[in-house]
Design a protein around this motif. Structure first.
Motif, PDB file in Angstrom:
ATOM      1  N   ASN A  43       6.287 -16.518 -55.090  1.00  0.00           N
ATOM      2  CA  ASN A  43       7.287 -17.527 -54.739  1.00  0.00           C
ATOM      3  C   ASN A  43       6.821 -18.467 -53.633  1.00  0.00           C
ATOM      4  N   LYS A  44       5.724 -18.100 -52.978  1.00  0.00           N
ATOM      5  CA  LYS A  44       5.114 -18.983 -51.998  1.00  0.00           C
ATOM      6  C   LYS A  44       3.636 -18.628 -51.888  1.00  0.00           C
ATOM      7  N   GLU A  64       4.452 -26.928 -55.845  1.00  0.00           N
ATOM      8  CA  GLU A  64       5.814 -26.440 -55.626  1.00  0.00           C
ATOM      9  C   GLU A  64       5.798 -25.260 -54.662  1.00  0.00           C
ATOM     10  N   ASN A  67       5.171 -26.412 -51.111  1.00  0.00           N
ATOM     11  CA  ASN A  67       6.373 -26.955 -50.473  1.00  0.00           C
ATOM     12  C   ASN A  67       7.290 -25.854 -49.970  1.00  0.00           C
ATOM     13  N   ASN A  68       7.192 -24.678 -50.592  1.00  0.00           N
ATOM     14  CA  ASN A  68       8.018 -23.543 -50.186  1.00  0.00           C
ATOM     15  C   ASN A  68       7.358 -22.690 -49.107  1.00  0.00           C
ATOM     16  N   THR A  69       6.150 -23.070 -48.707  1.00  0.00           N
ATOM     17  CA  THR A  69       5.373 -22.257 -47.770  1.00  0.00           C
ATOM     18  C   THR A  69       5.226 -23.000 -46.445  1.00  0.00           C
ATOM     19  N   GLU A  70       5.809 -22.437 -45.408  1.00  0.00           N
ATOM     20  CA  GLU A  70       5.803 -23.132 -44.115  1.00  0.00           C
ATOM     21  C   GLU A  70       4.419 -23.105 -43.476  1.00  0.00           C
TER      22      GLU A  70
END
Length: 308
Positions: A43-44, A64, A67-70
């Protein structure tokens, strides 16, 4: 294979995980001792990763996930636009692990300084007899150490070249190239099928790539337009014109490669993105959409300012 140089420069003390959408590739990477994960099963992105995408859907998924991974540091290898086979991906990984990222980033800074301080250059070495003028509006693309200090996701190619692109024909070219180069290999990219192109081009370009890798070729350019590509006495410029789409034989890129460590391991018959980073220069035609983007690789060429 060793990842010591890459780890120190990009990832510090951590070992990167390898992420891909090919289970067979991931199995081979596991055998080499890497942590692995399938793109569709996460998911990341991991904090530190090397990603190989074997399909356009996987490439989209990568960004994608990004973008979900800080917090992330990721080297991205778009295998699908070159050659999405297991052998090609393993070859690319081998070259990547043999590359000295620290040396390449230092070399890019040095090349960038030279390009920004001069406007006219001569190319010599490996049979080159060419000149390039860089215009005042030109903007070179380069990657330096500051660009990877914080979070990043970067194409692997960006680590090993400084380049000028002219993809929009409605804008003036950033450079003017004239002369001849000895070519050791080519790379071909078509980002998605284009039914308007003549049939059989992929096979014809594969044949040309093999021919050049075995015999070399001489590329001639006048005013940013390729006028000849010869292997021995055979001319191939008509094939290039057919393959390159609406830009035809007009140059779309000039690049200086800085990857010194892959010279003894490179195989020009493999259509791998890692090849274009080899120390020397390369030119390209085509945009990769209306037609093929074709890189012409000329290793061991020196680019020297000509003071006027």
């Amino acid at each position: 294979m060793s990842i010591s140089t890459m780890t120190k420069t990009l990832f510090g003390v951590d070992q990167p995980a390898i992420i891909a959408d090919s289970q067979s590739f991931l199995q081979e990477c596991s055998k080499l001792g890497f942590k692995t994960a399938n793109i569709s099963h996460i998911n990341k992105l991991p904090k530190h990763s090397i990603v190989f995408s074997f399909s356009n859907d996987a490439a989209k998924r990568v960004f994608e996930l990004a973008n979900n991974t800080e917090s992330k540091k990721c080297v991205f290898c778009a295998t699908q636009v070159f050659d999405p086979t297991l052998d090609s991906a393993l070859y690319s990984l081998d070259l990547l692990l043999k590359s000295d990222f620290e040396q390449a980033l230092i070399a890019q800074r040095r090349v960038l300084s030279r390009l920004n301080s001069n406007d006219s250059f001569a190319m010599t070495g490996n049979g080159a007899n060419a000149q390039i003028e860089i215009f005042s509006h030109a903007q070179p693309y380069a990657l330096i150490s500051e660009d990877i200090e914080e979070n990043f996701i970067q194409s692997v190619a960006e680590f090993f070249e400084v380049h000028y692109a002219h993809m929009n024909p409605k804008t003036p070219s950033p450079f003017s190239f004239h002369g001849t180069l000895e070519i050791s290999g080519i790379l071909t990219v078509l980002r998605k099928p284009n039914p308007t192109l003549p049939s059989g081009l992929k096979i014809a370009l594969r044949w040309l790539s093999d021919l050049i890798s075995e015999n070399g070729a001489t590329l001639s350019v006048t005013n940013n337009v390729i006028t000849s590509l010869k292997t021995n006495n055979d001319e191939h410029v008509k094939l290039l014109d057919l393959a390159a789409g609406h830009r035809g034989l007009k140059l779309t890129e000039f690049a200086i490669g800085v990857n010194e460590n892959i010279a003894t391991s490179i195989n020009y018959k493999t259509n791998s993105q890692l090849n274009e980073g080899i120390r020397g220069v390369h030119l390209a035609i085509g945009d990769g959409s209306s037609g093929y983007h074709i890189d012409f690789l000329s290793p061991e060429v020196n680019v020297t300012p000509t003071y006027r």
